[in-house]
Design an enzyme around this catalytic site. Structure first.
Site, PDB file in Angstrom:
ATOM      1  CD1 TRP A  31      -1.950   1.174  -8.543  1.00 51.86           C
ATOM      2  CD2 TRP A  31      -0.412   2.768  -8.275  1.00 51.86           C
ATOM      3  NE1 TRP A  31      -1.234   1.256  -9.707  1.00 51.86           N
ATOM      4  CE2 TRP A  31      -0.268   2.234  -9.568  1.00 51.86           C
ATOM      5  CE3 TRP A  31       0.447   3.782  -7.875  1.00 51.86           C
ATOM      6  CZ2 TRP A  31       0.685   2.670 -10.465  1.00 51.86           C
ATOM      7  CZ3 TRP A  31       1.396   4.223  -8.764  1.00 51.86           C
ATOM      8  CH2 TRP A  31       1.519   3.671 -10.041  1.00 51.86           C
ATOM      9  CG  PHE A  66       3.649  -5.129  -1.826  1.00 52.32           C
ATOM     10  CD1 PHE A  66       3.677  -6.474  -2.181  1.00 52.32           C
ATOM     11  CD2 PHE A  66       4.634  -4.648  -0.975  1.00 52.32           C
ATOM     12  CE1 PHE A  66       4.666  -7.317  -1.691  1.00 52.32           C
ATOM     13  CE2 PHE A  66       5.624  -5.484  -0.482  1.00 52.32           C
ATOM     14  CZ  PHE A  66       5.635  -6.825  -0.843  1.00 52.32           C
ATOM     15  CD  GLU A  67       3.242  -0.490  -0.673  1.00 59.95           C
ATOM     16  OE1 GLU A  67       4.322  -0.817  -1.196  1.00 59.95           O
ATOM     17  OE2 GLU A  67       2.207  -0.265  -1.355  1.00 59.95           O
ATOM     18  CB  CYS A  89      -8.009  -1.400  -7.387  1.00 64.84           C
ATOM     19  SG  CYS A  89      -8.414  -1.808  -9.088  1.00 64.84           S
ATOM     20  CB  VAL A  90      -3.759  -5.434  -8.160  1.00 69.19           C
ATOM     21  CG1 VAL A  90      -2.521  -5.719  -9.001  1.00 69.19           C
ATOM     22  CG2 VAL A  90      -3.376  -5.124  -6.723  1.00 69.19           C
ATOM     23  CB  ILE A  91      -5.701  -2.859 -13.220  1.00 71.69           C
ATOM     24  CG1 ILE A  91      -6.811  -2.129 -12.443  1.00 71.69           C
ATOM     25  CG2 ILE A  91      -6.149  -3.131 -14.664  1.00 71.69           C
ATOM     26  CD1 ILE A  91      -7.153  -0.751 -12.970  1.00 71.69           C
ATOM     27  CB  THR A  95       4.819  -7.820 -16.365  1.00 72.26           C
ATOM     28  OG1 THR A  95       4.300  -7.073 -15.261  1.00 72.26           O
ATOM     29  CG2 THR A  95       5.320  -6.875 -17.447  1.00 72.26           C
ATOM     30  CG  HIS A  97       4.019  -5.922 -10.826  1.00 77.25           C
ATOM     31  ND1 HIS A  97       5.049  -5.779  -9.924  1.00 77.25           N
ATOM     32  CD2 HIS A  97       3.068  -5.031 -10.468  1.00 77.25           C
ATOM     33  CE1 HIS A  97       4.719  -4.837  -9.052  1.00 77.25           C
ATOM     34  NE2 HIS A  97       3.525  -4.371  -9.361  1.00 77.25           N
ATOM     35  CG  PHE A 122      -8.519  -9.961  -0.072  1.00 78.96           C
ATOM     36  CD1 PHE A 122      -7.150  -9.768  -0.139  1.00 78.96           C
ATOM     37  CD2 PHE A 122      -9.213 -10.137  -1.258  1.00 78.96           C
ATOM     38  CE1 PHE A 122      -6.484  -9.764  -1.358  1.00 78.96           C
ATOM     39  CE2 PHE A 122      -8.562 -10.130  -2.486  1.00 78.96           C
ATOM     40  CZ  PHE A 122      -7.192  -9.940  -2.533  1.00 78.96           C
TER      41      PHE A 122
END
Length: 158
Positions: A31, A66-67, A89-91, A95, A97, A122
């Site tokens: 992702w 997440f995985e 990377c989580v942008i 929400t 989430h 990490f």
């Protein structure tokens, strides 16, 4: 320290351990591929620069950040793996989430490290925007992948 005040690719390399016989796993999220590929390249190149052998760097892709925890666990449980580097990377979105994913990933990676008594690093960006992510994946703030690889190397020296 916030990467806005620090280049992620600036770090001390004093007293790094010999890693020529160490095996590293790099688990990378698919992702946000533009970002995670740049992080992967940074980590891979840094490992080589400081003495890892190409044949001792194993790569695994997972669908999303997440995985990363399960991917890290599958790598860490292998006796020949000395350290695992998790890259994702989580942008931030509109929400909550983002909050749940980031917390779950941080907790999961920490738990894998403790369970297997191995460095599990990490290397997950949690920026507000795509631009901030790119700034930290080889842009003006350096590359979090470089930093994650050096962290893995340093932890093997403890």
């Amino acid at each position: 320290m916030s990467s806005a005040l620090k280049n992620l690719s600036d770090f001390t390399t004093d007293n790094l351990p010999d890693i020529s016989d160490k095996t590293f796993a790099i688990v990378v999220s698919e992702w946000n591929t533009d970002v995670t590929h740049a992080l992967y390249t940074g980590a891979y190149d840094t490992l080589l620069k400081y003495g890892a052998k190409e044949e001792n760097i194993i790569s695994a892709k997972v669908p999303g950040s997440f995985e990363l925890s399960l991917g890290a666990q599958k790598m860490a449980q292998q006796a020949n793996i000395d350290a695992v580097i998790c890259l994702g990377c989580v942008i931030q979105g509109e929400t909550r989430h983002f909050d749940f994913i980031c917390q779950a990933v941080a907790d999961g990676i920490t738990n894998v490290s403790l369970k297997f008594d191995k460095p599990v690093i990490f290397g997950v960006l949690t920026p507000n925007t795509q631009e901030q992510a790119m700034d930290r994946a080889g842009g003006k703030h350096g590359n979090k992948g470089d930093e994650a690889a050096i962290t893995a190397i340093k932890m093997l020296g403890i």
